[in-house]
Scaffold this active site. Structure first.
Site, PDB file in Angstrom:
ATOM      1  N   LYS A 110       3.451   1.881   8.093  1.00  0.00           N
ATOM      2  CA  LYS A 110       3.146   1.205   6.214  1.00  0.00           C
ATOM      3  C   LYS A 110       1.852   1.437   5.970  1.00  0.00           C
ATOM      4  CE  LYS A 110       6.824  -2.662   7.778  1.00  0.00           C
ATOM      5  NZ  LYS A 110       6.717  -3.702   6.823  1.00  0.00           N
ATOM      6  N   LYS A 170       1.157  -6.733  10.154  1.00  0.00           N
ATOM      7  CA  LYS A 170       2.451  -6.761   9.693  1.00  0.00           C
ATOM      8  C   LYS A 170       2.776  -5.343  10.778  1.00  0.00           C
ATOM      9  CE  LYS A 170       3.077  -7.438   5.429  1.00  0.00           C
ATOM     10  NZ  LYS A 170       3.498  -7.185   4.127  1.00  0.00           N
ATOM     11  N   GLU A 202      -2.929  -8.265   6.497  1.00  0.00           N
ATOM     12  CA  GLU A 202      -2.271  -7.841   4.272  1.00  0.00           C
ATOM     13  C   GLU A 202      -3.082  -9.948   4.437  1.00  0.00           C
ATOM     14  OE1 GLU A 202       0.969  -7.622   2.920  1.00  0.00           O
ATOM     15  OE2 GLU A 202       0.704  -5.491   3.717  1.00  0.00           O
ATOM     16  N   LYS A 203      -3.316 -10.211   4.154  1.00  0.00           N
ATOM     17  CA  LYS A 203      -3.375 -11.787   3.505  1.00  0.00           C
ATOM     18  C   LYS A 203      -2.455 -12.454   3.080  1.00  0.00           C
ATOM     19  CE  LYS A 203      -5.904 -14.982   0.520  1.00  0.00           C
ATOM     20  NZ  LYS A 203      -6.130 -16.283   1.681  1.00  0.00           N
ATOM     21  N   HIS A 262       9.497 -11.815  -4.827  1.00  0.00           N
ATOM     22  CA  HIS A 262       9.512 -10.173  -3.920  1.00  0.00           C
ATOM     23  C   HIS A 262      10.219  -9.711  -5.515  1.00  0.00           C
ATOM     24  CE1 HIS A 262      10.620  -7.178  -1.019  1.00  0.00           C
ATOM     25  NE2 HIS A 262      11.700  -6.864  -2.352  1.00  0.00           N
ATOM     26  N   LYS A 308      16.102 -10.963   2.921  1.00  0.00           N
ATOM     27  CA  LYS A 308      16.608 -11.147   1.986  1.00  0.00           C
ATOM     28  C   LYS A 308      18.831 -11.806   1.706  1.00  0.00           C
ATOM     29  CE  LYS A 308      14.686  -7.494   0.272  1.00  0.00           C
ATOM     30  NZ  LYS A 308      14.220  -5.592   0.350  1.00  0.00           N
ATOM     31  N   GLU A 334       5.527  -2.200   0.371  1.00  0.00           N
ATOM     32  CA  GLU A 334       6.573  -0.740   1.588  1.00  0.00           C
ATOM     33  C   GLU A 334       7.294  -0.336   0.644  1.00  0.00           C
ATOM     34  OE1 GLU A 334       8.636  -1.058   4.240  1.00  0.00           O
ATOM     35  OE2 GLU A 334       9.820  -3.695   3.323  1.00  0.00           O
ATOM     36  N   ARG A 338      15.268   4.584   1.123  1.00  0.00           N
ATOM     37  CA  ARG A 338      17.113   4.698   1.398  1.00  0.00           C
ATOM     38  C   ARG A 338      17.741   4.037   0.967  1.00  0.00           C
ATOM     39  NH1 ARG A 338      17.491  -0.470   3.414  1.00  0.00           N
ATOM     40  NH2 ARG A 338      14.816  -1.305   4.444  1.00  0.00           N
ATOM     41  N   ARG A 355      24.604 -12.540  -0.199  1.00  0.00           N
ATOM     42  CA  ARG A 355      24.719 -11.826   0.864  1.00  0.00           C
ATOM     43  C   ARG A 355      25.811 -12.821   1.609  1.00  0.00           C
ATOM     44  NH1 ARG A 355      20.197  -8.438   3.103  1.00  0.00           N
ATOM     45  NH2 ARG A 355      18.939  -7.468   1.225  1.00  0.00           N
TER      46      ARG A 355
END
Ligand code: ADP
Length: 452
Positions: A116, A158, A200-201, A208, A237, A288, A292, A338
């Site tokens: 990343k 991260k 990252e901040k 998202h 998610k 990112e 896939r 989901r």
């Protein structure tokens, strides 16, 4: 073009790929672990091979066994699905070296986007905005602290090789930072074999929003608009929709263009997703790229009437993109929930076990992607996704009403599921108004509790 596709996966995505292969007239090979003998992907594929014991590292992550299964059955292509080996560049390389087609991008493309920190640098060179952060991986705690101070807390640490929410820690102040930094590095090392992390901040209330892209071996890349995946728990998610209630046509074009530019820069082949965070005033930042097919790909399929998995297979066979749409073909609105075998009231603890009764919802605009059936035992070894309920309506309102009725008529007995929780979210005024961000569930913990 190849003739026989081995699916290096299990669960609903293995079935999804088998269906696409059948429609294209291709034979299929299922691989399965000892825990998955009774799985439907084994039944529906023409050939099947047991590749080892239940734990993933002994089966679905065991590269030599998967290659051997392909060789024994004469499979000349492998579809990796999502998770497991889907973003493992070494696997893609070994598949190629074995004269088998990998249905996905090249190992080089997986590598470029898989790290990343490197991916951030690639898109920064293209002048695509990224979340303010460290220029690359941080080398020491002192360096990291100095950068965090400059970014102004809170910051997020991260894993460079990260995914699935692992190796990610938020630090709200300098005091907390040391612990968060060490934990993120430990987690990263354990999960991804490298303790490289970057900063990252941490944005306060982002949404998202991600763009689906697709490229072919003839140098063409297109995008298929956005998905909004803001309803999350611990950065994972739970619910996705397309189009995003927060994105208008101008923003869609800007984000789409940025995503296509990123994919074109690496001559991307296959299906990919460019993920962004969208802040309250409409600014977007690259996060990112996933190289896939995504779990949430069906919402895009429902709104574009375009089969992403069949297209993945076609372009892997060298065919050009079957059409170029670039965002102008969205129709109606789609939502995906989901359904997991988990207990939201107990911190989403997995609830494997025997499914004693099963009846899926149906009717116009309702799609259920699942591998479960009455009498199926959900094993404890893998993720707890039971089914994806996807609805499509002419408007968001219609899709919402459709999802409510679909969830309310979905019968799964024997294991605890997230259905009642999802159904409460579908009725929450903020979700109904399309006004959620990634912190929504943190603010509304009562949604997790059983209602009396
Ligand atoms: P992974 O690859 O592990 O899924 P991502 O980088 O895609 O991790 O991030 C997952 C989620 O974490 C995002 O959807 C978002 O909710 C949250 N997140 C990541 N980076 C930030 C950030 N800089 N500020 C706020 N939230 C973030």
């Amino acid at each position: 073009m190849f003739k026989k596709v081995l699916i290096a996966n299990r669960g609903e995505i293995a079935l999804r790929v088998i269906r696409a292969c059948k429609e294209l007239g291709l034979e299929t090979v299922a691989v399965y672990s000892e825990a998955d003998r009774e799985c439907l992907h084994v039944r529906f594929a023409e050939d099947d091979v047991c590749i080892g014991r239940a734990p993933s590292r002994d089966s679905y992550l065991n590269i030599p066994r998967i290659i051997a299964a392909a060789e024994i059955t004469g499979a000349d292509a492998i579809h990796p699905g999502y998770g497991f080996l889907a973003e493992n560049a070494e696997f893609a390389e070994i598949v190629q070296a074995s004269n088998i087609t990998f249905i996905g991008p090249t190992p080089g493309q997986i590598r470029q986007m898989g790290d990343k920190a490197t991916a951030r640098n690639v898109v920064q060179r293209l002048k695509i905005p990224t979340v303010p952060g460290s220029p690359g991986p941080v080398e020491s705690l002192e360096e990291a602290l100095a950068i965090a101070d400059k970014l102004v807390f809170p910051v997020i640490i991260k894993a460079a090789g990260g995914g699935g929410g692992k190796g990610m820690r938020v630090a709200t102040d300098a005091e907390q930072f040391t612990q968060a930094y060490n934990l993120a590095r430990q987690e990263a090392l354990a999960a991804f074999g490298s303790d490289q992390v970057y900063l990252e901040k941490y944005l306060a209330r982002p949404r998202h929003v991600e763009i689906q892209v697709m490229g072919d071996t003839h140098g063409k890349v297109m995008h298929l608009c956005e998905r909004d995946c803001s309803v999350q728990r611990r950065h994972q998610k739970l619910i996705e929709e397309a189009p995003s209630p927060a994105v208008d046509q101008t923003l869609r074009e800007d984000m789409g263009e940025a995503a296509v530019k990123a994919a074109e820069a690496i001559s991307y082949v296959g299906a990919g997703t460019v993920e962004f965070l969208l802040d309250e005033d409409g600014a977007f930042y690259f996060m990112e790229m996933n190289t896939r097919i995504q779990v949430e790909h069906p919402v895009t399929e429902m709104c574009t009437n375009f089969d992403l998995v069949k297209e993945q297979i076609r372009v892997a066979g060298g065919e050009p993109l079957s059409l170029i749409m670039n965002g102008n073909r969205l129709r109606g609105h789609a939502i995906e929930c989901r359904v997991n075998a988990e207990d939201p009231a107990r911190n989403f603890q997995p609830a494997p076990g025997l499914i004693t009764a099963y009846h899926p919802p149906g009717g116009p605009g309702v799609r259920v992607d699942t591998h479960i059936y009455a009498g199926y035992t959900v094993p404890p070894y893998y993720d707890s996704l039971l089914a994806k309920v996807i609805v499509h309506g002419n408007t968001r309102e219609e899709a919402l009403a459709r999802m409510r009725q679909a969830l309310d008529s979905f019968i799964i007995e024997g294991v605890t599921t997230t259905i009642p929780f999802l159904s409460r979210v579908m009725r929450h005024p903020d979700f109904v108004a399309g006004k959620v961000d990634t912190k929504f569930l943190e603010r509304e913990p009562q949604l997790l509790k059983e209602q009396t």
